[in-house]
Design an enzyme around this catalytic site. Structure first.
Site, PDB file in Angstrom:
ATOM      1  N   ASP A 130      -8.807  -0.155  -2.602  1.00 18.34           N
ATOM      2  CA  ASP A 130      -9.119  -1.547  -2.962  1.00 18.34           C
ATOM      3  C   ASP A 130      -8.921  -2.502  -1.778  1.00 18.34           C
ATOM      4  O   ASP A 130      -9.357  -3.642  -1.821  1.00 18.34           O
ATOM      5  CB  ASP A 130      -8.269  -2.005  -4.155  1.00 18.34           C
ATOM      6  N   GLU A 131      -8.260  -2.013  -0.705  1.00 16.73           N
ATOM      7  CA  GLU A 131      -7.969  -2.916   0.418  1.00 16.73           C
ATOM      8  C   GLU A 131      -9.229  -3.374   1.137  1.00 16.73           C
ATOM      9  O   GLU A 131      -9.196  -4.358   1.872  1.00 16.73           O
ATOM     10  CB  GLU A 131      -7.016  -2.247   1.412  1.00 16.73           C
ATOM     11  N   LYS A 158     -11.531   1.951   6.557  1.00 18.14           N
ATOM     12  CA  LYS A 158     -11.976   2.480   5.248  1.00 18.14           C
ATOM     13  C   LYS A 158     -13.288   1.791   4.831  1.00 18.14           C
ATOM     14  O   LYS A 158     -14.185   2.423   4.276  1.00 18.14           O
ATOM     15  CB  LYS A 158     -10.897   2.266   4.178  1.00 18.14           C
TER      16      LYS A 158
HETATM   17  P1  NAD Z   1      -1.721  10.659   2.987  1.00 18.37           P
HETATM   18  O1  NAD Z   1      -1.483   9.963   4.282  1.00 18.37           O
HETATM   19  O2  NAD Z   1      -0.561  11.017   2.122  1.00 18.37           O
HETATM   20  O3  NAD Z   1      -2.524  12.022   3.235  1.00 18.37           O
HETATM   21  C1  NAD Z   1      -3.593  12.095   4.141  1.00 18.37           C
HETATM   22  C2  NAD Z   1      -3.884  13.578   4.374  1.00 18.37           C
HETATM   23  O4  NAD Z   1      -4.996  13.672   5.266  1.00 18.37           O
HETATM   24  C3  NAD Z   1      -2.723  14.342   5.026  1.00 18.37           C
HETATM   25  O5  NAD Z   1      -2.509  15.568   4.371  1.00 18.37           O
HETATM   26  C4  NAD Z   1      -3.189  14.555   6.450  1.00 18.37           C
HETATM   27  O6  NAD Z   1      -2.657  15.746   7.051  1.00 18.37           O
HETATM   28  C5  NAD Z   1      -4.701  14.639   6.264  1.00 18.37           C
HETATM   29  N1  NAD Z   1      -5.441  14.281   7.484  1.00 18.37           N
HETATM   30  C6  NAD Z   1      -5.264  13.195   8.264  1.00 18.37           C
HETATM   31  N2  NAD Z   1      -6.123  13.243   9.316  1.00 18.37           N
HETATM   32  C7  NAD Z   1      -6.866  14.369   9.152  1.00 18.37           C
HETATM   33  C8  NAD Z   1      -7.932  14.959   9.893  1.00 18.37           C
HETATM   34  N3  NAD Z   1      -8.394  14.406  11.019  1.00 18.37           N
HETATM   35  N4  NAD Z   1      -8.482  16.104   9.419  1.00 18.37           N
HETATM   36  C9  NAD Z   1      -8.020  16.686   8.287  1.00 18.37           C
HETATM   37  N5  NAD Z   1      -6.994  16.185   7.573  1.00 18.37           N
HETATM   38  C10 NAD Z   1      -6.424  15.032   7.990  1.00 18.37           C
HETATM   39  O7  NAD Z   1      -2.766   9.762   2.203  1.00 18.37           O
HETATM   40  P2  NAD Z   1      -2.874   9.432   0.639  1.00 18.37           P
HETATM   41  O8  NAD Z   1      -2.002   8.289   0.342  1.00 18.37           O
HETATM   42  O9  NAD Z   1      -2.767  10.677  -0.113  1.00 18.37           O
HETATM   43  O10 NAD Z   1      -4.381   8.901   0.596  1.00 18.37           O
HETATM   44  C11 NAD Z   1      -5.470   9.809   0.434  1.00 18.37           C
HETATM   45  C12 NAD Z   1      -6.768   9.033   0.441  1.00 18.37           C
HETATM   46  O11 NAD Z   1      -6.764   8.094  -0.617  1.00 18.37           O
HETATM   47  C13 NAD Z   1      -7.012   8.241   1.715  1.00 18.37           C
HETATM   48  O12 NAD Z   1      -8.381   8.315   2.017  1.00 18.37           O
HETATM   49  C14 NAD Z   1      -6.621   6.827   1.342  1.00 18.37           C
HETATM   50  O13 NAD Z   1      -7.339   5.880   2.103  1.00 18.37           O
HETATM   51  C15 NAD Z   1      -7.007   6.787  -0.106  1.00 18.37           C
HETATM   52  N6  NAD Z   1      -6.225   5.873  -0.968  1.00 18.37           N
HETATM   53  C16 NAD Z   1      -4.868   5.897  -0.960  1.00 18.37           C
HETATM   54  C17 NAD Z   1      -4.166   5.075  -1.838  1.00 18.37           C
HETATM   55  C18 NAD Z   1      -2.659   5.086  -1.893  1.00 18.37           C
HETATM   56  O14 NAD Z   1      -2.077   4.249  -2.596  1.00 18.37           O
HETATM   57  N7  NAD Z   1      -1.980   6.001  -1.236  1.00 18.37           N
HETATM   58  C19 NAD Z   1      -4.862   4.211  -2.688  1.00 18.37           C
HETATM   59  C20 NAD Z   1      -6.271   4.197  -2.642  1.00 18.37           C
HETATM   60  C21 NAD Z   1      -6.933   5.055  -1.787  1.00 18.37           C
HETATM   61  O1  DAU Z   2      -4.034  -0.625  -2.178  1.00 17.07           O
HETATM   62  C1  DAU Z   2      -4.222   0.708  -1.811  1.00 17.07           C
HETATM   63  C2  DAU Z   2      -3.458   1.003  -0.533  1.00 17.07           C
HETATM   64  O2  DAU Z   2      -2.080   1.032  -0.882  1.00 17.07           O
HETATM   65  C3  DAU Z   2      -3.882   2.323   0.107  1.00 17.07           C
HETATM   66  O3  DAU Z   2      -5.209   2.238   0.523  1.00 17.07           O
HETATM   67  C4  DAU Z   2      -2.989   2.638   1.318  1.00 17.07           C
HETATM   68  O4  DAU Z   2      -3.326   3.901   1.861  1.00 17.07           O
HETATM   69  C5  DAU Z   2      -1.554   2.661   0.845  1.00 17.07           C
HETATM   70  O5  DAU Z   2      -0.682   2.893   1.939  1.00 17.07           O
HETATM   71  C6  DAU Z   2      -1.185   1.336   0.173  1.00 17.07           C
HETATM   72  O6  DAU Z   2      -1.173   0.253   1.134  1.00 17.07           O
HETATM   73  P1  DAU Z   2      -0.051  -0.905   1.093  1.00 17.07           P
HETATM   74  O7  DAU Z   2       0.027  -1.516   2.430  1.00 17.07           O
HETATM   75  O8  DAU Z   2      -0.238  -1.800  -0.067  1.00 17.07           O
HETATM   76  O9  DAU Z   2       1.261   0.017   0.790  1.00 17.07           O
HETATM   77  P2  DAU Z   2       2.734   0.007   1.393  1.00 17.07           P
HETATM   78  O10 DAU Z   2       3.544   0.951   0.568  1.00 17.07           O
HETATM   79  O11 DAU Z   2       2.750   0.196   2.870  1.00 17.07           O
HETATM   80  O12 DAU Z   2       3.232  -1.468   1.100  1.00 17.07           O
HETATM   81  C7  DAU Z   2       3.244  -1.995  -0.219  1.00 17.07           C
HETATM   82  C8  DAU Z   2       3.725  -3.433  -0.146  1.00 17.07           C
HETATM   83  O13 DAU Z   2       5.107  -3.440   0.248  1.00 17.07           O
HETATM   84  C9  DAU Z   2       3.004  -4.258   0.898  1.00 17.07           C
HETATM   85  O14 DAU Z   2       2.868  -5.584   0.400  1.00 17.07           O
HETATM   86  C10 DAU Z   2       3.937  -4.263   2.109  1.00 17.07           C
HETATM   87  C11 DAU Z   2       5.316  -4.184   1.473  1.00 17.07           C
HETATM   88  N1  DAU Z   2       6.348  -3.446   2.247  1.00 17.07           N
HETATM   89  C12 DAU Z   2       6.052  -2.202   2.695  1.00 17.07           C
HETATM   90  C13 DAU Z   2       6.968  -1.467   3.395  1.00 17.07           C
HETATM   91  C14 DAU Z   2       6.645  -0.087   3.915  1.00 17.07           C
HETATM   92  C15 DAU Z   2       7.592  -3.987   2.419  1.00 17.07           C
HETATM   93  O15 DAU Z   2       7.892  -5.118   1.978  1.00 17.07           O
HETATM   94  N2  DAU Z   2       8.529  -3.268   3.116  1.00 17.07           N
HETATM   95  C16 DAU Z   2       8.272  -2.026   3.623  1.00 17.07           C
HETATM   96  O16 DAU Z   2       9.177  -1.431   4.282  1.00 17.07           O
END
Ligand code: NAD
Ligand code: DAU
Length: 348
Positions: A130-131, A158
């Site tokens: 959603d970012e 993204k």
């Molecule tokens: P993550 O960082 O936990 O995992 C990413 C994975 O991708 C890892 O296993 C890493 O080894 C692999 N990777 C990185 N570079 C690579 C490469 N060049 N080739 C092959 N593998 C590679 O990420 P996540 O939080 O599980 O997110 C997964 C997907 O979902 C991402 O595309 C992210 O943008 C999207 N997403 C994440 C969130 C969230 O809240 N975490 C929300 C919405 C969308």
């Molecule tokens: O919205 C989806 C996204 O959510 C995904 O696309 C990203 O991959 C995922 O990392 C996440 O991004 P955020 O930046 O929202 O997540 P993060 O956990 O890094 O931070 C959540 C909120 O907390 C954000 O407002 C920043 C704040 N924060 C984060 C960290 C790590 C703090 O206040 N202190 C911290 O130490």
């Protein structure tokens, strides 16, 4: 189906791979992952030996490695999650995000197009965030038609990959599906991210670094609910579709950290209010998006998805998982992570 799941050893990817391996014994599930700092085979330990699961260590930016995976496993479909995923790291070093998230996605699509010849009967599912929509004020929601307005190097990368996916659909008739999800939480979430970082610091009685005043809002979704949504869209969504996924579950960071402190005090038998004393407001994230909130009505109306787990249940279960899996936490927070943590937080 022989499905290539990129990033399957990461946080969301491992939950999705587990769901697919267990739910579809007739499918072959191929986890394709470079095992960067964020990927960990321990995340997949319960399915690694399953007959319908295969692991390939490979880089999505490598033409040869991706081509070989398509050929060796006769890949029919792709669910693409591999990415650099942490906003703070993207602020420190954007180029790796361009390389993995943009170049990697385009390379994957090129290899899929070459192997599949025609798109007929195949799906390339792109998992996005959603970012890409930017930052909301105190009201309103992101819908599927909200214009893109990415503000961090991560979200720009993204958004660029989303645009390439859409361009391949329109230009080549490439069979894409896409979803944009809000913040996930649950087990195996890397402790660089807010919830696991706070759990870890509360446990170790370290300061809890809340950026700015903690007024930024995120919309939290249980990771297994996200995996279920991907499964549903992958099977039931039309080619060319895009869906927003979110839990209708907005929290200000400061309130969420207080909630975690409360749960941790209960779980650890600490005096009420003890952990909250560790909360420390630190220098804000550069360009910190104020609020994300997803309107997932389209997914609910068209495909009948809704979150299964309440935040109360999910958060408590997440806390318990981290307390019971300290070996995993120690492994992923050792070595290079310590240097990252010190650089990131000592300068705040
Ligand atoms: P993550 O960082 O936990 O995992 C990413 C994975 O991708 C890892 O296993 C890493 O080894 C692999 N990777 C990185 N570079 C690579 C490469 N060049 N080739 C092959 N593998 C590679 O990420 P996540 O939080 O599980 O997110 C997964 C997907 O979902 C991402 O595309 C992210 O943008 C999207 N997403 C994440 C969130 C969230 O809240 N975490 C929300 C919405 C969308
Ligand atoms: O919205 C989806 C996204 O959510 C995904 O696309 C990203 O991959 C995922 O990392 C996440 O991004 P955020 O930046 O929202 O997540 P993060 O956990 O890094 O931070 C959540 C909120 O907390 C954000 O407002 C920043 C704040 N924060 C984060 C960290 C790590 C703090 O206040 N202190 C911290 O130490």
């Amino acid at each position: 189906m022989n499905i290539l799941v990129t990033g399957g050893a990461g946080f969301i990817g491992s939950h999705l791979v587990r769901l697919l391996v267990n739910k579809y014994p007739a499918y072959q599930i191929v986890t394709f992952d470079a095992l960067t700092y964020a990927g960990n085979l321990a995340n997949l330990k319960d399915v690694m030996a399953a007959e319908n699961h295969h692991f390939v260590k490979g880089d999505i930016t490598s033409e040869q490695e991706v081509k070989a995976a398509f050929e060796n496993y006769q890949i029919t479909d792709v669910i693409h999650l591999a990415a650099e995923s942490h906003v703070d790291r993207s602020i420190e070093g954007p180029m790796e995000f361009v390389h993995t998230n943009v170049v990697g996605t385009v390379n994957l699509m090129n290899q899929a197009r070459a192997y599949w010849k025609s798109g007929e009967g195949h799906v390339f599912y792109h998992v996005s965030t959603d970012e890409v929509f930017g930052s909301l004020g105190s009201e309103g929601f992101f819908t599927e038609v909200t214009p893109y307005d990415p503000r961090s190097p991560y979200s720009a990368s993204k958004a660029a990959s989303d645009h390439f996916v859409s361009a391949y659909y329109h230009t080549y008739g490439f069979p894409v599906k896409r979803s944009n999800c809000s913040n996930n939480y649950g087990s195996n979430h890397h402790p660089e991210k807010l919830i696991p970082l706070m759990i870890n610091n509360i446990l170790n009685k370290k300061p809890l670094p809340v950026y700015g005043e903690g007024i930024n809002v995120r919309d939290w979704l249980w990771v297994e609910d996200h995996a279920r949504a991907i499964d549903l869209i992958f099977h039931k969504g039309a080619i060319g579709c895009n869906y927003n996924i979110g839990g209708w579950n907005e929290w200000r960071n400061i309130d969420l950290v207080h909630e975690l402190c409360k749960i941790m005090d209960e779980e650890l038998g600490r005096k009420e209010g003890e952990s909250a004393k560790l909360i420390t407001c630190v220098k804000d994230r550069a360009g910190h998006d104020l609020r994300y909130a997803i309107d997932a009505t389209k997914l609910f109306d068209e495909l009948g998805w809704k979150p299964d787990i309440t935040f109360e249940e999910g958060l408590r279960s997440t806390v318990k998982w981290y307390l019971e899996n300290q070996d995993w936490v120690k492994e992923v927070t050792s070595g290079a992570y310590q240097e990252y943590y010190n650089n990131m937080y000592n300068q705040r």
